[in-house]
Design a protein around this motif. Sequence first.
Motif, PDB file in Angstrom:
ATOM      1  N   UNK A 109      -4.825  10.324  12.203  1.00  0.00           N
ATOM      2  CA  UNK A 109      -5.906   9.756  13.005  1.00  0.00           C
ATOM      3  C   UNK A 109      -6.862   8.914  12.163  1.00  0.00           C
ATOM      4  N   UNK A 110      -6.935   9.196  10.880  1.00  0.00           N
ATOM      5  CA  UNK A 110      -7.878   8.478  10.033  1.00  0.00           C
ATOM      6  C   UNK A 110      -7.290   7.327   9.259  1.00  0.00           C
ATOM      7  N   UNK A 111      -5.965   7.108   9.373  1.00  0.00           N
ATOM      8  CA  UNK A 111      -5.312   6.138   8.491  1.00  0.00           C
ATOM      9  C   UNK A 111      -5.764   4.704   8.756  1.00  0.00           C
ATOM     10  N   UNK A 112      -5.858   4.299  10.013  1.00  0.00           N
ATOM     11  CA  UNK A 112      -6.256   2.921  10.301  1.00  0.00           C
ATOM     12  C   UNK A 112      -7.626   2.615   9.708  1.00  0.00           C
ATOM     13  N   UNK A 113      -8.585   3.516   9.904  1.00  0.00           N
ATOM     14  CA  UNK A 113      -9.923   3.296   9.347  1.00  0.00           C
ATOM     15  C   UNK A 113      -9.895   3.292   7.820  1.00  0.00           C
ATOM     16  N   UNK A 114      -9.065   4.156   7.228  1.00  0.00           N
ATOM     17  CA  UNK A 114      -8.977   4.210   5.771  1.00  0.00           C
ATOM     18  C   UNK A 114      -8.427   2.906   5.206  1.00  0.00           C
ATOM     19  N   UNK A 115      -7.436   2.335   5.867  1.00  0.00           N
ATOM     20  CA  UNK A 115      -6.867   1.069   5.407  1.00  0.00           C
ATOM     21  C   UNK A 115      -7.854  -0.079   5.572  1.00  0.00           C
ATOM     22  N   UNK A 116      -8.576  -0.091   6.677  1.00  0.00           N
ATOM     23  CA  UNK A 116      -9.571  -1.141   6.884  1.00  0.00           C
ATOM     24  C   UNK A 116     -10.689  -1.034   5.853  1.00  0.00           C
ATOM     25  N   UNK A 117     -11.159   0.172   5.600  1.00  0.00           N
ATOM     26  CA  UNK A 117     -12.243   0.357   4.637  1.00  0.00           C
ATOM     27  C   UNK A 117     -11.841  -0.093   3.245  1.00  0.00           C
ATOM     28  N   UNK A 118     -10.583   0.094   2.898  1.00  0.00           N
ATOM     29  CA  UNK A 118     -10.129  -0.198   1.551  1.00  0.00           C
ATOM     30  C   UNK A 118      -9.708  -1.657   1.370  1.00  0.00           C
ATOM     31  N   UNK A 119      -9.088  -2.229   2.401  1.00  0.00           N
ATOM     32  CA  UNK A 119      -8.486  -3.553   2.235  1.00  0.00           C
ATOM     33  C   UNK A 119      -8.931  -4.586   3.274  1.00  0.00           C
ATOM     34  N   UNK A 120      -9.746  -4.198   4.234  1.00  0.00           N
ATOM     35  CA  UNK A 120     -10.061  -5.073   5.342  1.00  0.00           C
ATOM     36  C   UNK A 120     -10.729  -6.370   4.953  1.00  0.00           C
ATOM     37  N   UNK A 121     -11.528  -6.356   3.893  1.00  0.00           N
ATOM     38  CA  UNK A 121     -12.238  -7.568   3.480  1.00  0.00           C
ATOM     39  C   UNK A 121     -11.406  -8.479   2.588  1.00  0.00           C
ATOM     40  N   UNK A 122     -10.215  -8.022   2.180  1.00  0.00           N
ATOM     41  CA  UNK A 122      -9.439  -8.769   1.191  1.00  0.00           C
ATOM     42  C   UNK A 122      -8.060  -9.152   1.689  1.00  0.00           C
ATOM     43  N   UNK A 176       0.841  -1.197   0.000  1.00  0.00           N
ATOM     44  CA  UNK A 176       0.000   0.000   0.000  1.00  0.00           C
ATOM     45  C   UNK A 176       0.875   1.246   0.000  1.00  0.00           C
ATOM     46  N   UNK A 177       0.649   2.101  -1.003  1.00  0.00           N
ATOM     47  CA  UNK A 177       1.284   3.415  -1.012  1.00  0.00           C
ATOM     48  C   UNK A 177       0.403   4.370  -0.205  1.00  0.00           C
ATOM     49  N   UNK A 178       1.010   5.072   0.735  1.00  0.00           N
ATOM     50  CA  UNK A 178       0.256   5.965   1.602  1.00  0.00           C
ATOM     51  C   UNK A 178       0.743   7.404   1.475  1.00  0.00           C
ATOM     52  N   UNK A 179      -0.199   8.301   1.675  1.00  0.00           N
ATOM     53  CA  UNK A 179       0.079   9.743   1.724  1.00  0.00           C
ATOM     54  C   UNK A 179      -0.565  10.221   3.018  1.00  0.00           C
ATOM     55  N   UNK A 180       0.252  10.480   4.028  1.00  0.00           N
ATOM     56  CA  UNK A 180      -0.298  10.697   5.369  1.00  0.00           C
ATOM     57  C   UNK A 180       0.272  11.981   5.967  1.00  0.00           C
ATOM     58  N   UNK A 181      -0.600  12.765   6.564  1.00  0.00           N
ATOM     59  CA  UNK A 181      -0.161  13.973   7.254  1.00  0.00           C
ATOM     60  C   UNK A 181      -1.349  14.774   7.724  1.00  0.00           C
ATOM     61  N   UNK A 182      -1.114  15.634   8.686  1.00  0.00           N
ATOM     62  CA  UNK A 182      -2.187  16.450   9.238  1.00  0.00           C
ATOM     63  C   UNK A 182      -2.231  17.848   8.639  1.00  0.00           C
ATOM     64  N   UNK A 183      -1.393  18.082   7.622  1.00  0.00           N
ATOM     65  CA  UNK A 183      -1.429  19.364   6.906  1.00  0.00           C
ATOM     66  C   UNK A 183      -1.230  19.109   5.423  1.00  0.00           C
ATOM     67  N   UNK A 184      -1.715  20.046   4.616  1.00  0.00           N
ATOM     68  CA  UNK A 184      -1.534  19.926   3.163  1.00  0.00           C
ATOM     69  C   UNK A 184      -0.051  19.882   2.808  1.00  0.00           C
ATOM     70  N   UNK A 185       0.738  20.692   3.476  1.00  0.00           N
ATOM     71  CA  UNK A 185       2.164  20.743   3.180  1.00  0.00           C
ATOM     72  C   UNK A 185       2.829  19.392   3.431  1.00  0.00           C
ATOM     73  N   UNK A 186       2.438  18.744   4.513  1.00  0.00           N
ATOM     74  CA  UNK A 186       3.022  17.450   4.858  1.00  0.00           C
ATOM     75  C   UNK A 186       2.671  16.396   3.816  1.00  0.00           C
TER      76      UNK A 186
END
Length: 337
Positions: free
Chosen positions: A296-309, A218-228
Amino acid sequence: MHVDVMTVPQRLAEIGALARRTQAAGFSGLLFTETGRTPYMNAAVASQAAPGLELLTGVAVAFPRSPFVTAATAWELQEATGGKFRLGLGTQVRTHVVRRYGTTFERPGPRLRDYVRAVKACFAAFRHGRLDHHGEFYELDFITPQWSAGPIDAPDPAIDVAAVNPWMLRMAGEVADGVHVHPLGEPGYLARHVVPNIAEGAQKAGRSPNDVAVIVPVMTIVGDSDQERDAQRENVRASLSFYGSTPNYAFIWDEAGFEGTTARLREKQKAGDFAGMVAQISDEHVAAFAVESTWDGLADALIARYGDIATRIVLYNAVGDPEHFERYGEIARQLTA
């Protein structure tokens, strides 16, 4: 769900520290690709530096090594890790196998199927003293005690194969213990191709699809600001332009709604216009093939996208910034819990 870290093999003097950091941060395992350095030596050092950490090759190139050599190496690593090693194998592409490794590439899919069966036959021979594999590509029928690693106090290593097209996915479902999905494995592709083809192959072999691990980078783009997030987004864009230029992967782009992407990337590539390749990857491409989120939202985002597979998620770009590495480790702890 297990969460692993992907890395290219490092200098042997450095890999122990990374293995310890990976274990301490809370990841399930460390996955080694094969590039200019081999994954097996790194895995050996990591096994001693971080006992109990799961180690995976993702993937080692199969054909330049005989099945017996690969089996013997995997056997030692399985013993060293106490049963926590997964042998990931792949074909690579013709140019590398023929022109860099100097070996044969004809009919790579059937050859890899026979290779996996031959490796498993070697595992059986290490336990029981009789080597008996007669395949289309490999004939192995001689072993004596001094040339056998002998039994180990661990199960046979799991064998995972890299698969993209439907035939390879069915083959993996039939003979392998897991599938390494390509980094272009967006959810639509997983649902259309990966899941049903693995199931078909498993059914052919008389076993459950649940017996086959689905390992998804999984390629991730994670941060709490647009700049990050902006800098990470550009790194993902460059990675997608590289992977997207491979003709065998064109159907993934087309079916995801980006028809003609591979042709445009190859045109820029042939012209040596690498900046132009990156420019072909739009924000829509990035959104389809990567996960973008706040921390804060990454774990839920990963589960929503890949949790069933996914059986295992492999974080493609976790290694780098030490602070980010620790935060990814917190996500890993949440998902494995």
